[in-house]
Motif scaffolding. Structure first.
Motif, PDB file in Angstrom:
ATOM      1  N   ILE A  17       0.044  29.634  -2.678  1.00  0.00           N
ATOM      2  CA  ILE A  17       0.391  28.860  -3.912  1.00  0.00           C
ATOM      3  C   ILE A  17       0.665  27.532  -3.502  1.00  0.00           C
ATOM      4  O   ILE A  17      -0.220  26.818  -4.160  1.00  0.00           O
ATOM      5  N   GLU A  21      -2.331  24.668  -4.759  1.00  0.00           N
ATOM      6  CA  GLU A  21      -2.042  23.465  -5.841  1.00  0.00           C
ATOM      7  C   GLU A  21      -2.592  22.639  -4.569  1.00  0.00           C
ATOM      8  O   GLU A  21      -3.047  21.511  -5.097  1.00  0.00           O
ATOM      9  N   THR A  26      -5.871  24.530  -8.810  1.00  0.00           N
ATOM     10  CA  THR A  26      -4.772  25.623 -10.039  1.00  0.00           C
ATOM     11  C   THR A  26      -5.632  26.134 -10.655  1.00  0.00           C
ATOM     12  O   THR A  26      -6.427  25.257 -11.799  1.00  0.00           O
ATOM     13  N   ALA A  52       7.162  34.611 -16.126  1.00  0.00           N
ATOM     14  CA  ALA A  52       7.610  33.095 -15.461  1.00  0.00           C
ATOM     15  C   ALA A  52       8.248  32.432 -16.694  1.00  0.00           C
ATOM     16  O   ALA A  52       9.541  31.094 -16.610  1.00  0.00           O
ATOM     17  N   ILE A  73      -0.073  30.364 -12.719  1.00  0.00           N
ATOM     18  CA  ILE A  73       0.991  30.618 -11.486  1.00  0.00           C
ATOM     19  C   ILE A  73      -0.131  31.184 -10.776  1.00  0.00           C
ATOM     20  O   ILE A  73      -0.826  32.202 -11.467  1.00  0.00           O
ATOM     21  N   GLU A  78       0.263  36.512 -14.991  1.00  0.00           N
ATOM     22  CA  GLU A  78       0.634  35.769 -15.811  1.00  0.00           C
ATOM     23  C   GLU A  78       0.687  36.236 -17.138  1.00  0.00           C
ATOM     24  O   GLU A  78      -0.177  35.870 -17.957  1.00  0.00           O
TER      25      GLU A  78
END
Length: 133
Positions: A17, A21, A26, A52, A73, A78
């Protein structure tokens, strides 16, 4: 799963992750609109959440709109599920599913709530309807 393997898996996921980023890959923020298009003039109560975030509950009058946004995310599912309530009935539907909706762009989905289920606008001239869960 052994504690060490679980910790190693979590650390690997976090590093992936962070790498996404850092490389600025992303996904863009997703925008969803839910419109009350019931035949009667009854308002609907919509409560949406994802793994989330809890987006909260909102009352939408006839032909009213509920716009909301979220930042997906990377590497995690998601999906956004909403309960929709009116006249003593409660229905559920996933108004955003990454695998189904990721190619629609960041202004993803404009949904109209109908008695038989929600319909998503595919383009200026057509929509696709789904049954309630």
């Amino acid at each position: 799963m052994r504690p060490f393997n679980r910790l190693a898996s979590i650390l690997l996921l976090l590093s992936l992750i962070a790498s996404c980023e850092a490389l600025n890959i992303t996904p863009p923020e997703v925008h969803i609109t839910i419109i009350n298009d019931l035949l009667n003039t009854m308002p609907i109560i919509v409560h949406c959440s994802s793994p989330a975030k809890d987006f909260g509950a909102f009352t939408i009058p006839k032909l009213g709109k509920l716009p909301f946004s979220f930042q997906p995310i990377p590497l995690l599912s998601e999906d956004v599920n909403c309960s929709v309530e009116w006249g003593g009935q409660t229905h559920n539907f996933d108004f955003y599913v990454y695998k189904r909706d990721k190619d629609r762009g960041n202004v993803c989905c404009s949904w109209t709530v109908k008695e038989d289920g929600p319909c998503v606008q595919v383009n200026q001239f057509s929509s696709t309807c789904y049954p309630w869960k």
